[in-house]
Scaffold this motif. Structure first.
Motif, PDB file in Angstrom:
ATOM      1  N   GLY A 263       0.813  -1.217   0.000  1.00  0.00           N
ATOM      2  CA  GLY A 263       0.000   0.000   0.000  1.00  0.00           C
ATOM      3  C   GLY A 263       0.843   1.262   0.000  1.00  0.00           C
ATOM      4  N   ALA A 264       1.893   1.265   0.827  1.00  0.00           N
ATOM      5  CA  ALA A 264       2.765   2.441   0.905  1.00  0.00           C
ATOM      6  C   ALA A 264       3.651   2.564  -0.326  1.00  0.00           C
ATOM      7  CB  ALA A 264       3.622   2.365   2.170  1.00  0.00           C
ATOM      8  N   LEU A 265       3.919   1.450  -1.015  1.00  0.00           N
ATOM      9  CA  LEU A 265       4.769   1.479  -2.195  1.00  0.00           C
ATOM     10  C   LEU A 265       4.031   1.970  -3.435  1.00  0.00           C
ATOM     11  CD1 LEU A 265       6.676  -1.915  -1.811  1.00  0.00           C
ATOM     12  CD2 LEU A 265       7.639   0.362  -1.571  1.00  0.00           C
ATOM     13  N   LYS A 266       2.739   1.765  -3.478  1.00  0.00           N
ATOM     14  CA  LYS A 266       1.985   2.078  -4.693  1.00  0.00           C
ATOM     15  C   LYS A 266       2.157   3.524  -5.166  1.00  0.00           C
ATOM     16  CE  LYS A 266      -2.546   1.681  -6.863  1.00  0.00           C
ATOM     17  NZ  LYS A 266      -3.980   1.314  -6.684  1.00  0.00           N
TER      18      LYS A 266
ATOM     19  N   GLU B 129       3.567   4.666  -8.853  1.00  0.00           N
ATOM     20  CA  GLU B 129       2.768   5.545  -9.709  1.00  0.00           C
ATOM     21  C   GLU B 129       3.541   6.811 -10.072  1.00  0.00           C
ATOM     22  OE1 GLU B 129      -0.778   6.085  -7.435  1.00  0.00           O
ATOM     23  OE2 GLU B 129      -1.723   4.249  -8.217  1.00  0.00           O
ATOM     24  N   HIS B 130       4.320   7.328  -9.117  1.00  0.00           N
ATOM     25  CA  HIS B 130       5.136   8.517  -9.392  1.00  0.00           C
ATOM     26  C   HIS B 130       6.176   8.205 -10.475  1.00  0.00           C
ATOM     27  CE1 HIS B 130       7.031  12.399  -8.163  1.00  0.00           C
ATOM     28  NE2 HIS B 130       8.096  11.819  -8.683  1.00  0.00           N
ATOM     29  N   LEU B 131       6.841   7.060 -10.362  1.00  0.00           N
ATOM     30  CA  LEU B 131       7.837   6.678 -11.352  1.00  0.00           C
ATOM     31  C   LEU B 131       7.193   6.462 -12.721  1.00  0.00           C
ATOM     32  CD1 LEU B 131      10.058   4.158  -9.336  1.00  0.00           C
ATOM     33  CD2 LEU B 131      10.582   6.532  -9.904  1.00  0.00           C
ATOM     34  N   MET B 132       6.016   5.850 -12.720  1.00  0.00           N
ATOM     35  CA  MET B 132       5.333   5.594 -13.993  1.00  0.00           C
ATOM     36  C   MET B 132       4.914   6.897 -14.652  1.00  0.00           C
ATOM     37  SD  MET B 132       4.785   2.768 -15.604  1.00  0.00           S
ATOM     38  CE  MET B 132       4.409   2.804 -17.354  1.00  0.00           C
ATOM     39  N   LYS B 133       4.457   7.839 -13.860  1.00  0.00           N
ATOM     40  CA  LYS B 133       4.039   9.134 -14.405  1.00  0.00           C
ATOM     41  C   LYS B 133       5.230   9.906 -14.961  1.00  0.00           C
ATOM     42  CE  LYS B 133       1.510  13.349 -13.185  1.00  0.00           C
ATOM     43  NZ  LYS B 133       0.805  14.093 -12.097  1.00  0.00           N
ATOM     44  N   ALA B 134       6.398   9.759 -14.329  1.00  0.00           N
ATOM     45  CA  ALA B 134       7.602  10.487 -14.757  1.00  0.00           C
ATOM     46  C   ALA B 134       8.297   9.822 -15.936  1.00  0.00           C
ATOM     47  CB  ALA B 134       8.580  10.607 -13.591  1.00  0.00           C
ATOM     48  N   TRP B 135       7.910   8.595 -16.248  1.00  0.00           N
ATOM     49  CA  TRP B 135       8.605   7.834 -17.284  1.00  0.00           C
ATOM     50  C   TRP B 135       8.482   8.503 -18.653  1.00  0.00           C
ATOM     51  CZ3 TRP B 135      12.264   4.420 -17.449  1.00  0.00           C
ATOM     52  CH2 TRP B 135      12.531   3.764 -18.653  1.00  0.00           C
TER      53      TRP B 135
ATOM     54  N   LEU C  88      13.728  -1.494 -13.323  1.00  0.00           N
ATOM     55  CA  LEU C  88      13.693  -2.620 -12.399  1.00  0.00           C
ATOM     56  C   LEU C  88      12.547  -2.481 -11.400  1.00  0.00           C
ATOM     57  CD1 LEU C  88      17.510  -3.076 -11.685  1.00  0.00           C
ATOM     58  CD2 LEU C  88      15.992  -4.790 -12.700  1.00  0.00           C
ATOM     59  N   ALA C  89      12.390  -1.281 -10.839  1.00  0.00           N
ATOM     60  CA  ALA C  89      11.336  -1.060  -9.846  1.00  0.00           C
ATOM     61  C   ALA C  89       9.955  -1.296 -10.443  1.00  0.00           C
ATOM     62  CB  ALA C  89      11.435   0.354  -9.287  1.00  0.00           C
ATOM     63  N   LEU C  90       9.708  -0.768 -11.627  1.00  0.00           N
ATOM     64  CA  LEU C  90       8.382  -0.900 -12.258  1.00  0.00           C
ATOM     65  C   LEU C  90       8.142  -2.329 -12.744  1.00  0.00           C
ATOM     66  CD1 LEU C  90       8.279   2.482 -14.215  1.00  0.00           C
ATOM     67  CD2 LEU C  90       7.010   1.879 -12.146  1.00  0.00           C
ATOM     68  N   HIS C  91       9.162  -2.932 -13.333  1.00  0.00           N
ATOM     69  CA  HIS C  91       9.025  -4.311 -13.814  1.00  0.00           C
ATOM     70  C   HIS C  91       8.714  -5.261 -12.663  1.00  0.00           C
ATOM     71  CE1 HIS C  91       9.765  -7.863 -16.240  1.00  0.00           C
ATOM     72  NE2 HIS C  91      10.736  -8.256 -15.412  1.00  0.00           N
ATOM     73  N   ARG C  92       9.403  -5.087 -11.543  1.00  0.00           N
ATOM     74  CA  ARG C  92       9.188  -5.967 -10.394  1.00  0.00           C
ATOM     75  C   ARG C  92       7.829  -5.754  -9.752  1.00  0.00           C
ATOM     76  NH1 ARG C  92      15.468  -5.174  -8.375  1.00  0.00           N
ATOM     77  NH2 ARG C  92      16.305  -6.946  -9.571  1.00  0.00           N
ATOM     78  N   ALA C  93       7.254  -4.580  -9.970  1.00  0.00           N
ATOM     79  CA  ALA C  93       5.926  -4.296  -9.422  1.00  0.00           C
ATOM     80  C   ALA C  93       4.814  -4.714 -10.384  1.00  0.00           C
ATOM     81  CB  ALA C  93       5.799  -2.813  -9.117  1.00  0.00           C
ATOM     82  N   GLY C  94       5.183  -5.288 -11.541  1.00  0.00           N
ATOM     83  CA  GLY C  94       4.182  -5.794 -12.473  1.00  0.00           C
ATOM     84  C   GLY C  94       3.776  -4.838 -13.577  1.00  0.00           C
ATOM     85  N   TYR C  95       4.458  -3.706 -13.686  1.00  0.00           N
ATOM     86  CA  TYR C  95       4.144  -2.761 -14.762  1.00  0.00           C
ATOM     87  C   TYR C  95       4.808  -3.229 -16.058  1.00  0.00           C
ATOM     88  CZ  TYR C  95       2.537   0.580 -11.221  1.00  0.00           C
ATOM     89  OH  TYR C  95       1.859   1.201 -10.189  1.00  0.00           O
ATOM     90  N   GLU C  96       4.140  -2.945 -17.180  1.00  0.00           N
ATOM     91  CA  GLU C  96       4.733  -3.247 -18.477  1.00  0.00           C
ATOM     92  C   GLU C  96       5.667  -2.105 -18.863  1.00  0.00           C
ATOM     93  OE1 GLU C  96       2.148  -4.311 -21.638  1.00  0.00           O
ATOM     94  OE2 GLU C  96       0.990  -5.741 -20.441  1.00  0.00           O
TER      95      GLU C  96
END
Length: 501
Positions: free
Chosen positions: A262-265, A269-275, A298-306
């Motif tokens: 929950g705290a990581l989400k 999302e911040h990293l995905m938005k900045a990508w 690595l962070a996004l891939h490990r969290a299940g993001y494409e």
């Protein structure tokens, strides 16, 4: 994995902290703000001078607690120049003379450092020129060759074009103090008012005009907001990508991601938005580099993001991967991170990339044992990264490194190239625990001593660590260090079924 109540609270505290609370101030950046004057010539921020003076080392220098000569000499020189301008008390002058004495005594030790701090050959000549104008007794002849190096480096980026477009050179704008096209540079300020996310470069830019508050209110607010959050200025701000990517990297290896989902989400999302298609830098509006791009992938891939890691291929050279365009020396840690993130690249590129990076890494190893890195003053940083990653690629090549790591542990259980530190102990322990779990069992006793050392030094809200990271001077990203400490303690507890708190 379920960690102790203390570790759960500490990780939650780390994840919810404001960005500004997680980067320690540096003497160097703070000095550039202390140089700013009011229109009548007085210090705009006089409270910074006592803060700076209180941090003088016993040998007369200023800078990191780690005796890294490039850091200490540059930090000391910028304070000496500051005191020549504003240090009017007898004690101020005594401190200045002690600083000058340090510079004289340590100039010949610069070559002992493996890597220079960022922009050293650009910044040092400008400060020496200022010292000469002030009549300071400094080793100008002994350091004169840096002026030649400066001119050679500037030939790669002609000065007349420096203020036409945004480049990484703007991060070291203070190297051009007195020669800055203020109008042109002003057009290159970022939305938050900073100059390339560098507090020292921003303060230098402001110092070029007497009415800086009125002419550049956003840049003034940028600096004053940072000063209001703690004693001095950090080396970079914002650093929102760097902070999140490194925290998530360590928490992954510490097995701490599942129970903090929950705290990581919001961080994911911040990293995905900045990508961006070309990757990311240390801040969401920063210049892209391979290191932050790889860690974010690595962070996004490990969290299940494409995610698509093909952007990393833009950094590929004949023999390795660069961090930035026009890079002179490659970074071991950046190449390790790109290797680790190669799983996000197109499948057809992975084998070639891995073979190239592995070849570079094995050539870069010293004495068949350890590595050095341009972004970190400790050999334990790149070596621990290699110990975590390379056994899966070259298992027969890592035994000597493993023996060396175990052999260089201090009696008190810590590791540290210049003396025991929390960071070097945590990253080494994390690597050895990962090896113990995934490759072969290791003796528990040295790992237990390391965990006890970390537990004894750990405390809530800790953000004071040894400065080991290489920027314009050495600095300490408290967020990355704290994440490594907590992750190492968590993984130790899970590995041996022991609660360390």
């Amino acid at each position: 994995m379920r960690s102790s109540a203390y570790l759960r609270l500490a990780v939650d505290e780390l994840l919810r902290a404001e960005d500004s609370q997680l980067m320690q101030s540096t003497i160097y950046d703070t000095c550039w703000a202390a140089r700013l004057t009011t229109e009548d010539g007085g210090m705009a921020y006089p409270h910074l001078l006592p803060w700076i003076l209180d941090r003088q080392q016993a040998d007369g220098s200023w800078g990191s607690r780690v005796p890294y000569t490039h850091d200490r000499l540059l930090s000391t020189l910028v304070v000496v120049v500051l005191l020549a301008r504003f240090g009017h008390r007898r004690d101020d002058q005594a401190r200045r003379i002690a600083g000058q004495r340090y510079i004289w005594r340590h100039t010949d030790k610069l070559e002992q450092d493996t890597y220079r701090t960022i922009g050293f050959e650009l910044i040092l000549p400008n400060l020496l020129e200022e010292g000469r104008e002030l009549g300071l007794d400094l080793p100008y002849t002994q350091l004169g060759h840096y002026e030649d190096e400066r001119e050679k480096k500037l030939s790669l980026l002609p000065r007349e074009r420096l203020f036409d477009t945004w480049t990484t050179a703007l991060h070291s704008l203070e190297a051009f103090a007195g020669r800055i096209d203020v109008e042109g540079a002003g057009k290159l300020l970022q939305e938050d008012g900073s100059m390339a996310a560098s507090p020292s470069a921003t303060a230098c830019f402001l110092s070029q005009t007497r009415d800086w508050r009125e002419r550049h209110p956003r840049s003034t607010t940028y600096l004053e907001d940072l000063l209001a959050r703690g004693g001095g200025l950090p080396p970079v701000s914002p650093h929102d990508i760097f902070m999140r990517a490194w925290i998530l990297y360590y928490l992954h290896y510490g097995g701490l991601t599942a129970e903090h989902a929950g705290a990581l989400k919001p961080h994911h999302e911040h990293l995905m938005k900045a990508w961006r298609p070309e990757g990311v830098g240390f801040s969401s509006n920063g210049f892209p580099d391979s290191d932050d791009t790889a860690m974010t992938l690595l962070a996004l891939h490990r969290a299940g993001y494409e995610v698509d890691g093909s952007c990393l291929l833009a950094y590929e050279s004949d023999r390795n991967f660069a961090s930035f365009e026009r890079e002179r020396d490659p970074s071991v840690s950046a190449n390790l991170h790109v290797l680790e993130a190669s799983e996000t690249m197109p499948e057809g590129d992975r084998a070639r990339v891995r073979e190239k990076i592995l070849g570079y890494l094995m050539r870069a190893r010293h004495h068949g044992t350890f590595w050095r890195d341009k972004w970190h003053a400790s050999i334990y940083y790149p070596t621990s990264r290699a110990m975590m990653l390379l056994p899966s690629y070259v298992p027969d090549e890592m035994e000597e490194t493993l023996r060396w790591l175990l052999h260089t542990q201090h009696v008190n259980g810590a590791w540290g190239q210049h003396g025991p530190t929390d960071e070097e102990t945590a990253i080494t322990l994390l690597a050895l625990l990962h090896h113990h779990r995934t490759v072969k069992p290791l003796p528990q006793e040295p790992l237990s001593r390391a965990a006890s050392y970390l537990a004894a030094n750990e405390r809530p809200f800790k953000n004071d660590y040894h400065e080991l990271w290489i920027g314009k001077t050495l600095y300490a990203p408290a967020f990355a260090i704290r994440a490594a400490v907590l992750s190492a303690l968590s993984l130790y507890g899970d590995t041996f079924g022991e609660e360390v708190f």
